[in-house]
Design an enzyme around this catalytic site. Structure first.
Site, PDB file in Angstrom:
ATOM      1  N   GLU A  21       0.832  -1.201   0.000  1.00 18.02           N
ATOM      2  CA  GLU A  21       0.000   0.000   0.000  1.00 18.02           C
ATOM      3  C   GLU A  21       0.869   1.254   0.000  1.00 18.02           C
ATOM      4  OE1 GLU A  21      -2.555   1.591  -0.349  1.00 18.02           O
ATOM      5  OE2 GLU A  21      -4.363   0.436   0.041  1.00 18.02           O
ATOM      6  N   ARG A 103      -5.739   2.103  12.782  1.00 19.10           N
ATOM      7  CA  ARG A 103      -4.485   2.376  12.085  1.00 19.10           C
ATOM      8  C   ARG A 103      -4.756   3.359  10.959  1.00 19.10           C
ATOM      9  NH1 ARG A 103      -4.332   0.102   7.033  1.00 19.10           N
ATOM     10  NH2 ARG A 103      -5.507  -1.811   6.592  1.00 19.10           N
ATOM     11  N   ASP A 201     -10.314   1.358  -4.352  1.00 17.76           N
ATOM     12  CA  ASP A 201      -9.177   1.417  -3.426  1.00 17.76           C
ATOM     13  C   ASP A 201      -8.375   2.694  -3.679  1.00 17.76           C
ATOM     14  OD1 ASP A 201      -6.851   0.619  -1.739  1.00 17.76           O
ATOM     15  OD2 ASP A 201      -7.805  -1.333  -1.768  1.00 17.76           O
TER      16      ASP A 201
END
Length: 294
Positions: A21, A103, A201
């Site tokens: 990522e 997170r 995404d």
């Protein structure tokens, strides 16, 4: 449905990240950076030489922004840190929120130097996250009750921000002040992707204002015009592409990270490139990422 254009690119890195990522590119050093979030690693790849370095991290890092040639800003589950690129020292910079189970996830720096950064539950708990605006050490919560923040990017003129909650799969847009990157209105729907395959995404916006989005679970990178019209779909060699980044001296190449998260042995055997980092193999009109302004 727009036809899927076959993959014609290359694998840039064979290392398989559980959750690759947050890719970005520093044109000053010709270096691509990305994270293996679950593996607590920062990956560094010098494009010209192919030299690869993996830096272990003491937290779950997800977004990196350059501050200057010797400092980087990293977003993580423990807050924001400044990383020294010479001695690799990490210094606490700011705390995003007081939620130990959360997170950081997707984020991007605006041309004014402010960061938009999303948070989420480590098990993607419903509505546990938020999207924040970070200007220097000033932190402002923009949107609450977000499950999986993604697709944060900005138009070339700096007047529009895009984002999504992948759990909802609505690609959103909101007007922002180009001088501050703070919203000047309410978010509106740009494209309803809730019935389409895969999840919206990570995303980036090119020099023409087109949005390039990694389609998690659908093995594709999809391109939208600023009005939300989908104009292209490019195949990825992995089922779960996670985020693109413009790379190269002219920002005319496209790097894409991917993941093998949540795959069992059979799924990984059927998807051997899952978690690898690849180049899409097409020419794009990209833009370099701005520095974070302290």
């Amino acid at each position: 449905m727009i036809d899927l254009i076959p993959f014609s690119g290359q694998i840039l890195c064979d290392f398989t990240s559980e959750l690759g990522e947050g890719p970005t590119y520093d044109q000053r050093t010709d270096t691509a950076w990305w994270f293996n979030i679950k593996g607590q690693e920062l990956h560094e790849l010098h494009l010209a030489s192919g030299h690869k370095t993996i830096h272990p991290l003491p937290f779950l890092g997800s977004v990196l922004a350059t501050i200057d040639p010797t400092r980087q800003l990293i977003a993580s589950d423990q807050g924001l840190f400044i990383r020294d690129t010479v001695n690799y020292q990490l210094s606490p910079f700011a705390t995003l929120e007081d939620k130990p189970g959360n997170r950081s996830n997707d984020g991007r720096v605006h041309a004014c130097g402010a960061l938009w950064i999303g948070t989420m539950g480590q098990r993607a708990e419903k509505h546990a996250g938020a999207i924040y605006h970070v200007a220097g050490n000033r932190i402002t919560k923009l949107f609450s009750n977000v499950t999986i923040p993604n697709a944060i990017c900005f138009s070339p003129d700096g007047a529009t921000a895009y984002f999504t909650d992948t759990d909802v799969n609505h690609l959103m847009r909101v007007d922002i002040d180009p001088a501050t990157a703070l919203p000047t209105g309410d978010p509106v729907l740009l494209s309803d992707e809730s019935t389409a395959p895969g999840g919206v995404d990570g995303a980036i916006c090119d020099a023409d204002g087109q949005i390039w989005n990694a389609r998690w679970g659908a093995g594709a990178v999809e391109v939208y015009k600023p009005d939300g019209q989908k104009v292209a779909r490019y195949a990825a060699p992995a089922t779960q592409p996670s985020c693109p980044a413009f790379i190269g001296a002219n920002a005319d190449r496209l790097l894409v990270t991917s993941a093998w998260q949540d795959m069992d042995d059979a799924a990984r055997a059927a998807d051997p490139d899952a978690g690898k980092t690849f180049e899409l193999g097409i020419a794009v009109r990209g833009r370099f990422e701005p520095d974070f302004l302290l």
